[in-house]
Design an enzyme around this catalytic site. Structure first.
Site, PDB file in Angstrom:
ATOM      1  CG  ASP A 152       3.235  -6.114   5.519  1.00 25.08           C
ATOM      2  OD1 ASP A 152       2.064  -6.098   5.133  1.00 25.08           O
ATOM      3  OD2 ASP A 152       4.030  -6.126   4.911  1.00 25.08           O
ATOM      4  CG  HIS A 225       0.027   1.383   1.674  1.00 27.68           C
ATOM      5  ND1 HIS A 225       0.734   1.611   0.616  1.00 27.68           N
ATOM      6  CD2 HIS A 225       0.065   0.399   2.238  1.00 27.68           C
ATOM      7  CE1 HIS A 225       1.135   0.232   0.371  1.00 27.68           C
ATOM      8  NE2 HIS A 225       0.646  -0.446   1.523  1.00 27.68           N
TER       9      HIS A 225
END
Length: 367
Positions: A152, A225
């Protein structure tokens, strides 16, 4: 001591290396307690120093954000240009709700006990003037991965790009050296996610799980995403935000999730990202990740400079009339050097610029 930007304003401690521990506190301020809350803004830096002084090497810091409704109740001055209640995103399948929040405390350190103690002291000082409406204790998970197993923050900007992406420039519509932050608490259906093959998980993200390498553009699914979180101008210029997402969870309850927190000088960049994810781009092509992730909260806050927190009335008075339009807009962009001292709401030495947080990419909404 704190070193200000060239424009003379000292930003809050937004940029820094990923911390192993964090506490996110969202508070509402009781009607009639606005004066208490405003007076306390100038005390926050001292509370951070008092708690963090005993362990300076663990880099305790706190970022304070102010919600739109509280701004209207505390100040006679107009809201900053980008400050408004969080915009609910209601798609055909998934919804990003807007939930209450007057104050945000984003607390970070290398140790959870410091984060917890600072949270306890801040809420204790405010007493019955506030109610805690959301509290999340976040932690860093295995080589910067989220609970779904993917790294992330790979696309976060660094150094000067991070400064320019986060802090408002001198001469703009907003007070210089401030920023905006959007927060959301997501819970994940881990059983359904883990039932997918690795290939299907990678297709949802647009990135390889093990290596963290991004797919070539031609191989990315339109609902991945990465595709929906890439924000560009008509001329192809990409706009980024800085996020510091954290994992949270409970084995007992079976609740596992990601706390999203994204900082941007232009909040419409983050809002466009969320619109793409929930509504779709084009409409109906929503983010595949949302089939396994549910947004439980949503809030938008203005993060003023440290100068504003220390003396909000003085800063607002100084801005009337504002001569900011005569300043060079570039003067607010300052590179964070490795030797920069911490700001007042940080109890430690600052992080090197090349460790600064960054984010995924986004397309700016026409305004």
């Amino acid at each position: 001591m704190t070193e200000a930007f060239p424009n003379g304003k000292t930003p809050q401690h937004v940029l820094g290396p990923p911390a192993p521990a964090a506490v996110f506190l969202v508070l509402t301020v009781r009607s009639g307690a606005e004066a208490e809350a405003k007076d306390f803004l100038g005390d926050i830096a001292g509370v951070v120093r008092s708690v963090g002084f005993r362990a300076r090497e663990d880099h305790l810091s706190c970022v304070t954000g102010i919600g739109a409704e509280l701004w209207d109740r505390m100040f006679d001055a107009p809201r900053p240009a980008g400050l408004h209640p969080f915009i609910e995103q209601r798609g055909d399948v998934h919804t990003a709700p807007s939930t209450p929040g007057d104050l945000l405390f984003h607390i970070r350190a290398r140790r959870m006990d410091l984060c917890f103690e600072l949270a306890r002291q801040l809420v204790g000082e405010l007493g019955d003037a506030v109610s805690v409406v959301d509290e999340v204790h976040g932690f860093r998970y295995f080589d910067e991965r989220d609970i779904m197993g993917f790294v992330d923050g790979t696309e976060n900007p660094e150094d000067q790009e991070a400064v320019d992406s986060v802090f408002t420039p001198t001469g703009g519509d907003d007070p210089a050296s401030s920023t905006y932050v959007i927060v959301q608490k997501y819970t994940h259906d881990m059983a359904a996610w883990e039932a997918l093959s690795v290939e299907d998980q990678e297709a949802a993200f647009g990135r390889h799980k093990l290596s963290d390498m991004e797919f070539p553009d031609e191989d990315k699914a339109p609902n991945s995403h990465l595709i929906l979180n890439t924000i560009e101008d008509e001329d192809g210029t990409e706009h980024k935000i800085v996020r510091d997402n954290m994992v949270f969870g409970s084995v007992e309850s079976g609740e596992f999730g990601t706390y999203f927190i994204g900082y941007a000088a232009d909040v419409s960049v983050t809002e466009q990202m969320l619109e793409n994810m929930f509504i779709g781009n084009p409409r109906g092509t929503y983010d595949r990740i949302l089939d396994f992730s549910t947004a439980q909260t949503g809030g938008l806050f203005f993060v003023p400079s440290q100068d504003f927190l220390d003396d909000p009335d003085g800063e607002l008075a100084a801005a009337e009339p504002s001569d900011a339009q005569n300043d060079d807009p570039a003067s607010a962009s300052a590179r964070i050097e490795e030797t920069d001292p911490p700001n007042p709401a940080s109890a430690d030495d600052p992080a090197p610029a090349d460790d600064s947080l960054g984010i995924g990419s986004l397309r700016r909404r026409d305004q």
